[in-house]
Motif scaffolding. Structure first.
Motif, PDB file in Angstrom:
ATOM      1  N   GLY B 307       0.818  -1.228   0.000  1.00  0.00           N
ATOM      2  CA  GLY B 307       0.000   0.000   0.000  1.00  0.00           C
ATOM      3  C   GLY B 307       0.836   1.256   0.000  1.00  0.00           C
ATOM      4  N   ILE B 308       1.987   1.204  -0.674  1.00  0.00           N
ATOM      5  CA  ILE B 308       2.856   2.383  -0.735  1.00  0.00           C
ATOM      6  C   ILE B 308       3.014   2.838  -2.184  1.00  0.00           C
ATOM      7  CG2 ILE B 308       4.136   1.945   1.377  1.00  0.00           C
ATOM      8  CD1 ILE B 308       6.311   0.599  -0.265  1.00  0.00           C
ATOM      9  N   GLY B 309       3.387   4.094  -2.340  1.00  0.00           N
ATOM     10  CA  GLY B 309       3.537   4.614  -3.696  1.00  0.00           C
ATOM     11  C   GLY B 309       4.290   5.923  -3.721  1.00  0.00           C
ATOM     12  N   VAL B 310       4.226   6.579  -4.857  1.00  0.00           N
ATOM     13  CA  VAL B 310       5.030   7.794  -5.041  1.00  0.00           C
ATOM     14  C   VAL B 310       4.220   9.079  -4.890  1.00  0.00           C
ATOM     15  CG1 VAL B 310       6.750   6.689  -6.519  1.00  0.00           C
ATOM     16  CG2 VAL B 310       4.704   7.672  -7.559  1.00  0.00           C
ATOM     17  N   LEU B 311       2.897   8.956  -4.808  1.00  0.00           N
ATOM     18  CA  LEU B 311       2.068  10.157  -4.699  1.00  0.00           C
ATOM     19  C   LEU B 311       1.155  10.038  -3.492  1.00  0.00           C
ATOM     20  CD1 LEU B 311       1.067  10.415  -8.478  1.00  0.00           C
ATOM     21  CD2 LEU B 311       2.744  11.823  -7.290  1.00  0.00           C
ATOM     22  N   SER B 312       0.564  11.150  -3.111  1.00  0.00           N
ATOM     23  CA  SER B 312      -0.291  11.087  -1.926  1.00  0.00           C
ATOM     24  C   SER B 312      -1.594  10.346  -2.260  1.00  0.00           C
ATOM     25  CB  SER B 312      -0.584  12.497  -1.417  1.00  0.00           C
ATOM     26  OG  SER B 312      -1.722  13.015  -2.037  1.00  0.00           O
ATOM     27  N   GLY B 313      -2.200   9.834  -1.235  1.00  0.00           N
ATOM     28  CA  GLY B 313      -3.411   9.024  -1.402  1.00  0.00           C
ATOM     29  C   GLY B 313      -4.589   9.807  -1.955  1.00  0.00           C
ATOM     30  N   ASP B 314      -4.546  11.142  -1.843  1.00  0.00           N
ATOM     31  CA  ASP B 314      -5.697  11.916  -2.335  1.00  0.00           C
ATOM     32  C   ASP B 314      -5.458  12.469  -3.745  1.00  0.00           C
ATOM     33  OD1 ASP B 314      -3.858  13.883  -1.840  1.00  0.00           O
ATOM     34  OD2 ASP B 314      -5.247  15.220  -0.769  1.00  0.00           O
ATOM     35  N   ALA B 315      -4.424  11.969  -4.411  1.00  0.00           N
ATOM     36  CA  ALA B 315      -4.185  12.416  -5.794  1.00  0.00           C
ATOM     37  C   ALA B 315      -5.412  12.092  -6.643  1.00  0.00           C
ATOM     38  CB  ALA B 315      -2.948  11.743  -6.362  1.00  0.00           C
ATOM     39  N   VAL B 316      -5.821  13.059  -7.432  1.00  0.00           N
ATOM     40  CA  VAL B 316      -7.041  12.904  -8.244  1.00  0.00           C
ATOM     41  C   VAL B 316      -6.778  11.967  -9.421  1.00  0.00           C
ATOM     42  CG1 VAL B 316      -8.507  14.195  -9.840  1.00  0.00           C
ATOM     43  CG2 VAL B 316      -8.074  15.086  -7.548  1.00  0.00           C
ATOM     44  N   ARG B 317      -7.745  11.089  -9.676  1.00  0.00           N
ATOM     45  CA  ARG B 317      -7.572  10.041 -10.694  1.00  0.00           C
ATOM     46  C   ARG B 317      -7.970  10.583 -12.074  1.00  0.00           C
ATOM     47  NH1 ARG B 317      -7.438   5.172  -7.876  1.00  0.00           N
ATOM     48  NH2 ARG B 317      -8.088   4.001  -9.710  1.00  0.00           N
ATOM     49  N   VAL B 318      -6.986  10.685 -12.918  1.00  0.00           N
ATOM     50  CA  VAL B 318      -7.186  11.310 -14.234  1.00  0.00           C
ATOM     51  C   VAL B 318      -6.942  10.294 -15.355  1.00  0.00           C
ATOM     52  CG1 VAL B 318      -6.246  13.052 -15.824  1.00  0.00           C
ATOM     53  CG2 VAL B 318      -6.590  13.618 -13.405  1.00  0.00           C
ATOM     54  N   PHE B 319      -7.825  10.284 -16.312  1.00  0.00           N
ATOM     55  CA  PHE B 319      -7.629   9.465 -17.511  1.00  0.00           C
ATOM     56  C   PHE B 319      -6.956  10.341 -18.563  1.00  0.00           C
ATOM     57  CE2 PHE B 319      -8.523   7.196 -21.374  1.00  0.00           C
ATOM     58  CZ  PHE B 319      -8.539   5.863 -21.005  1.00  0.00           C
ATOM     59  N   TRP B 320      -5.881   9.864 -19.161  1.00  0.00           N
ATOM     60  CA  TRP B 320      -5.094  10.693 -20.080  1.00  0.00           C
ATOM     61  C   TRP B 320      -5.237  10.167 -21.511  1.00  0.00           C
ATOM     62  CZ3 TRP B 320      -1.914  14.752 -18.118  1.00  0.00           C
ATOM     63  CH2 TRP B 320      -1.259  15.484 -19.110  1.00  0.00           C
ATOM     64  N   ILE B 321      -5.587  11.083 -22.412  1.00  0.00           N
ATOM     65  CA  ILE B 321      -5.788  10.706 -23.817  1.00  0.00           C
ATOM     66  C   ILE B 321      -4.722  11.382 -24.691  1.00  0.00           C
ATOM     67  CG2 ILE B 321      -7.387  10.818 -25.775  1.00  0.00           C
ATOM     68  CD1 ILE B 321      -9.677  10.811 -23.709  1.00  0.00           C
ATOM     69  N   ASN B 322      -4.059  10.605 -25.501  1.00  0.00           N
ATOM     70  CA  ASN B 322      -3.002  10.986 -26.452  1.00  0.00           C
ATOM     71  C   ASN B 322      -1.658  11.188 -25.737  1.00  0.00           C
ATOM     72  OD1 ASN B 322      -4.906  11.002 -28.484  1.00  0.00           O
ATOM     73  ND2 ASN B 322      -5.210  13.206 -28.415  1.00  0.00           N
ATOM     74  N   PRO B 323      -0.594  10.819 -26.419  1.00  0.00           N
ATOM     75  CA  PRO B 323       0.722  11.014 -25.803  1.00  0.00           C
ATOM     76  C   PRO B 323       1.131  12.484 -25.846  1.00  0.00           C
ATOM     77  CG  PRO B 323       0.974  10.146 -28.022  1.00  0.00           C
ATOM     78  CD  PRO B 323      -0.501  10.216 -27.765  1.00  0.00           C
ATOM     79  N   VAL B 324       2.055  12.856 -24.973  1.00  0.00           N
ATOM     80  CA  VAL B 324       2.520  14.252 -24.951  1.00  0.00           C
ATOM     81  C   VAL B 324       3.845  14.369 -25.691  1.00  0.00           C
ATOM     82  CG1 VAL B 324       1.380  15.002 -22.852  1.00  0.00           C
ATOM     83  CG2 VAL B 324       3.553  13.798 -22.684  1.00  0.00           C
ATOM     84  N   ALA B 325       4.027  15.501 -26.387  1.00  0.00           N
ATOM     85  CA  ALA B 325       5.291  15.719 -27.085  1.00  0.00           C
ATOM     86  C   ALA B 325       6.387  16.097 -26.089  1.00  0.00           C
ATOM     87  CB  ALA B 325       5.132  16.808 -28.141  1.00  0.00           C
ATOM     88  N   ASP B 326       6.001  16.704 -24.953  1.00  0.00           N
ATOM     89  CA  ASP B 326       6.976  17.054 -23.917  1.00  0.00           C
ATOM     90  C   ASP B 326       6.696  16.199 -22.680  1.00  0.00           C
ATOM     91  OD1 ASP B 326       8.628  18.114 -21.994  1.00  0.00           O
ATOM     92  OD2 ASP B 326       8.149  20.208 -22.427  1.00  0.00           O
ATOM     93  N   LEU B 327       7.652  15.338 -22.360  1.00  0.00           N
ATOM     94  CA  LEU B 327       7.468  14.392 -21.250  1.00  0.00           C
ATOM     95  C   LEU B 327       7.257  15.091 -19.908  1.00  0.00           C
ATOM     96  CD1 LEU B 327      10.288  11.916 -22.322  1.00  0.00           C
ATOM     97  CD2 LEU B 327       7.838  11.571 -22.578  1.00  0.00           C
ATOM     98  N   ARG B 328       7.760  16.308 -19.795  1.00  0.00           N
ATOM     99  CA  ARG B 328       7.665  17.085 -18.552  1.00  0.00           C
ATOM    100  C   ARG B 328       6.217  17.232 -18.076  1.00  0.00           C
ATOM    101  NH1 ARG B 328       7.665  19.036 -14.201  1.00  0.00           N
ATOM    102  NH2 ARG B 328       7.303  21.215 -13.769  1.00  0.00           N
ATOM    103  N   VAL B 329       5.288  17.242 -19.030  1.00  0.00           N
ATOM    104  CA  VAL B 329       3.878  17.475 -18.679  1.00  0.00           C
ATOM    105  C   VAL B 329       3.314  16.346 -17.811  1.00  0.00           C
ATOM    106  CG1 VAL B 329       1.558  17.791 -19.650  1.00  0.00           C
ATOM    107  CG2 VAL B 329       3.496  18.957 -20.654  1.00  0.00           C
ATOM    108  N   MET B 330       3.856  15.144 -17.977  1.00  0.00           N
ATOM    109  CA  MET B 330       3.354  14.049 -17.146  1.00  0.00           C
ATOM    110  C   MET B 330       3.717  14.292 -15.676  1.00  0.00           C
ATOM    111  SD  MET B 330       1.954  12.583 -19.616  1.00  0.00           S
ATOM    112  CE  MET B 330       1.113  11.238 -18.803  1.00  0.00           C
ATOM    113  N   ASN B 331       4.931  14.798 -15.446  1.00  0.00           N
ATOM    114  CA  ASN B 331       5.317  15.195 -14.082  1.00  0.00           C
ATOM    115  C   ASN B 331       4.429  16.324 -13.579  1.00  0.00           C
ATOM    116  OD1 ASN B 331       8.966  14.859 -14.367  1.00  0.00           O
ATOM    117  ND2 ASN B 331       7.447  13.371 -13.778  1.00  0.00           N
ATOM    118  N   LEU B 332       4.122  17.246 -14.487  1.00  0.00           N
ATOM    119  CA  LEU B 332       3.356  18.442 -14.114  1.00  0.00           C
ATOM    120  C   LEU B 332       1.986  18.066 -13.551  1.00  0.00           C
ATOM    121  CD1 LEU B 332       3.407  21.546 -14.126  1.00  0.00           C
ATOM    122  CD2 LEU B 332       2.481  21.489 -16.439  1.00  0.00           C
ATOM    123  N   LEU B 333       1.337  17.107 -14.177  1.00  0.00           N
ATOM    124  CA  LEU B 333       0.028  16.671 -13.673  1.00  0.00           C
ATOM    125  C   LEU B 333       0.154  16.246 -12.206  1.00  0.00           C
ATOM    126  CD1 LEU B 333      -3.007  15.714 -14.223  1.00  0.00           C
ATOM    127  CD2 LEU B 333      -2.005  13.446 -14.393  1.00  0.00           C
TER     128      LEU B 333
END
Lengths: 258, 459
Positions: B307-333
């Motif tokens: 039951g451990i992970g890299v983000l807090s337990g209240d992180a909002v669950r988002v469905f992502w459509i299409n890949p990003v040209a800049d990988l940084r945006v995935m961190n940004l979310l």
């Protein structure tokens, strides 16, 4: 108990001090954005407190919103313009369903649910053609002050058709219209319709009344009517529309513990 | 087990030497991440990475592909460039012993990873491929300067319903003297009344006549590969290749299910995006890609179990459509308080198993027609809706790729379908290869999405 909201927008910095118990605006202030937003916002905030005989400790929570919100590190927290504009509008119009905010550099359409919570939003901050920037460009090109654009548009009999989807090309188009003998009044009304068209298109089919118009562009007469004609719905201008974001921030500040 | 975390490149380097002192075991492509920055991938310095050795191996596998391709070339293996191909010809290539499939389209991330220092877009623009086309045009630049990957022995590209931009780019390459074998993918139409049809892995239906058409197109590809390798591709060899591909997809499916359904995000969205991308062509090394993915799965299973992970337990669950040209945006979310719980990066069909109970060439043809991009947008939206419900997403991000023809119209239609069917908030963002200048704008949209979802959850 007083809370504060600072809206560090792209054109101006707005501050609202809000009395939580009385649910009324205690004081407001506004200044141009300038180049050092943080310093200007801080100075404006300090002056506003001083003018109203308040110390910093009198402010329970200070929330920043707007384009420059993350630069204001003296604030307790940040909230996006979307949530703040919705909260600000709902303070004045509790049953608002659609919020249209047109600012100097962006525009937003926010849908609010029956429970008073933001349901969804769309935003344009990549193209100046749907924002107040378009009005600034036409103001400069026609040499008519911003506050005189509305009265001029009201005199228009046949708004010009602005076909360009980009402010830069639209400016070229305006030069062509002037050369073709179009009146300034018709060009201004055409630009207002163009901004309204882009804003309404952003919302698609899902725009329900009551519609409330906010943001600095709501201060320019003729814009409300341009939106109404396209929406075929009545549009209400939010009281003190330039301060809606800051007001919302100050209201939401009450929910944050410092 | 160390506490899971997302760390910077420099933190990873410090950690790397500590782990090495403790006996870190790595594959032949292992090593500290900073060496990739030294060789030009400067964007890595702005990303956050998972701190597990399994994630390190994943990054190293991804970033060492060109070295492997060069090694294959030295060892006399044939390299086939499988262009605009999201997991079909690579499966055929997998069935040969002396052939490796490479996905040149992957070069679209080079301008991001190298922060445009390599000038690939400028090179592409000089041959008429300007910013009105998708960032995949960077691939054309890499063919011209020959500095990023060895020129494949064969180039095979799909065309037709797959992607207009890519056809334009590949046609230009052909004119420049890089011969391309084309195979046609028809638009997946709704079968006519009374017409025989087959159900595809993605749940769509395709007319049998269309499956047969694609099968004939693939026969042409098969003959080409046989001529190039000097070996016949038998049905049993192809079946074995399909089974290998399916084994990989099963591991990936398990990984996706665990990560996207876990209460606490066991790993970040960036590593998941890369893991999913491996399904397209196994990063030019099936065996190593499978090992890397299996090790990552073991790490994730252990984290989920605890039951451990890299983000807090209240992180909002988002469905992502299409890949990003800049990988940084995935961190940004994730910085904005979200986590990816479900994805549709334009190659959903490459994540599904290829049928094993039918003639293998027909199975591949069916897999081609299962591609969400080759049918109606509504089909794609339906598949997305199914996954949104399956993974319990609370909001949707549709990421547009500037210039990409599909993104221009699909995003709005998919967004509208999702809004109407689920009532959940949808936000559209456009992500160029380097998003630094518009990061505040993207951040505002993502933060507003997270705020909206969190407010709606409050009773």
């Amino acid at each position: 108990m007083i809370t504060a909201g600072i809206d560090a927008g792209s054109r101006a910095i707005k501050i609202v001090l809000f009395d939580i118990q009385r649910q009324t605006v205690f004081a407001t202030a506004v200044c141009d954005q300038g180049t050092n937003q943080k310093v200007r916002a801080r100075r404006l905030y300090d002056n506003l407190l001083r003018e109203n005989g308040l110390g910093h400790k009198a402010i329970r929570t200070l929330v920043a919103t707007g384009y420059g919100r993350h630069m204001l590190d003296f604030c307790d927290t940040t909230v996006t313009e979307i949530s703040c504009h919705a909260a600000g509008v709902l303070h004045h119009v509790s049953d608002a369903t659609t919020v249209i905010d047109i600012g100097g550099q962006d525009s937003k359409l926010i849908r609010v649910g029956a429970d008073g919570k933001v349901r969804d939003f769309v935003m344009n901050d990549r193209c100046a053609a749907g924002t107040g920037r378009f009005l600034e460009v036409v103001s400069q090109r026609l040499n008519i002050p911003l506050d005189a654009l509305g009265p001029a548009a009201e005199r228009s009999e046949h708004p010009a058709k602005i076909s360009s989807m980009c402010v830069v090309f639209a400016e070229t188009e305006i030069i062509g219209l002037l050369a073709g003998g179009q009146s300034c009044e018709n060009i201004i009304a055409g630009v207002q319709r163009s901004i309204a068209q882009r804003t309404v298109a952003m919302g698609g089919k899902d725009i329900a009344p009551p519609v409330v118009f906010t943001g600095g562009v709501a201060l320019i007469s003729g814009m409300k009517e341009a939106l109404e004609r396209l929406l075929e719905l009545p549009v209400n201008i939010c009281p003190a529309p330039q301060f809606t974001g800051a007001l919302g921030a100050s209201i939401l500040a009450a929910k944050y513990e410092t | 087990m160390d506490k899971p975390a997302q760390i910077t490149l420099w933190e990873w380097d410090a950690r790397y030497w500590r782990l090495e002192d403790q006996g870190l075991e790595e594959r032949f492509f292992g090593g500290p991440l900073h060496r990739h920055v030294q060789s030009g991938d400067t964007r890595l310095a702005h990303l956050k990475f998972d701190n597990s050795p399994a994630a390190l191996a994943l990054w190293n596998l991804l970033l060492s592909e060109n070295d492997r391709l060069a090694r294959y070339r030295r060892h006399g293996m044939k390299i086939v460039g499988t262009m605009k191909d999201l997991g079909t010809v690579p499966v055929m290539a997998l069935s040969f012993e002396n052939l490796v499939a490479f996905y040149p389209d992957g070069a679209w991330w080079t301008p991001c990873l190298m922060e445009q220092n390599e000038g690939l877009f400028t090179l592409a623009a000089r041959i008429g491929l300007d910013e009105s086309l998708c960032p995949v045009r960077a691939m054309a630049g890499a063919f011209i300067n020959r500095e990023h990957f060895p020129i494949p022995d064969l180039l095979i590209s799909s065309s037709g319903a797959v992607c207009d931009d890519f056809s334009v780019i590949a046609q230009r390459l052909q004119q420049l003297g890089f011969p391309v074998h084309w195979w046609e993918v028809p638009h997946r139409r709704t079968p006519s009344y009374g017409e025989t049809a087959v159900r595809l892995s993605t749940g769509f239906y395709a007319a049998t006549a269309q499956v047969q058409f694609v099968q004939r197109e693939l026969q042409g590809v098969r003959r080409l590969l046989e001529d190039a390798t000097g070996h016949r591709l038998t049905a049993s060899m192809l079946s074995a290749g399909i089974r290998k591909a399916n084994k990989f997809r099963e591991v990936l499916a398990r990984l996706r299910y665990l990560v996207y359904t876990a209460e606490i995000a066991p790993i970040g969205s960036l590593e998941m995006l890369i893991s999913e991308m491996l399904a397209i062509h196994f990063c030019s090394d099936y065996s190593e890609a499978l090992v890397v993915l299996q090790e990552l799965l073991l790490e994730i299973e252990a984290r989920v179990e605890r039951g451990i992970g890299v983000l807090s337990g209240d992180a909002v669950r988002v469905f992502w459509i299409n890949p990003v040209a800049d990988l940084r945006v995935m961190n940004l979310l994730e910085e904005c308080g979200g986590r990816v719980c479900g994805s549709e990066y334009l190659f959903a069909h490459a994540l599904d198993s290829i049928p094993e109970d039918t003639y293998p060439m027909e199975a591949l043809a069916r897999a081609v027609l299962a591609d969400p991009m080759v049918g109606s947008t509504l089909d794609r939206a339906r598949r997305i809706l199914g996954d949104i419900r399956r993974f319990g997403a609370e909001g949707v991000v549709i990421s547009r790729i500037p210039g990409a023809s599909h993104c221009a119209y699909e995003g709005e239609l998919i967004g509208e379908t999702v809004r109407q069917s689920t009532g959940m908030p949808v936000v559209e963002i456009e992500v160029p290869s380097l998003c630094d200048s518009i990061e505040p704008s993207i951040r505002t949209r993502l933060e507003a999405l997270i705020e909206t979802i969190k407010t709606r959850k409050q009773t």
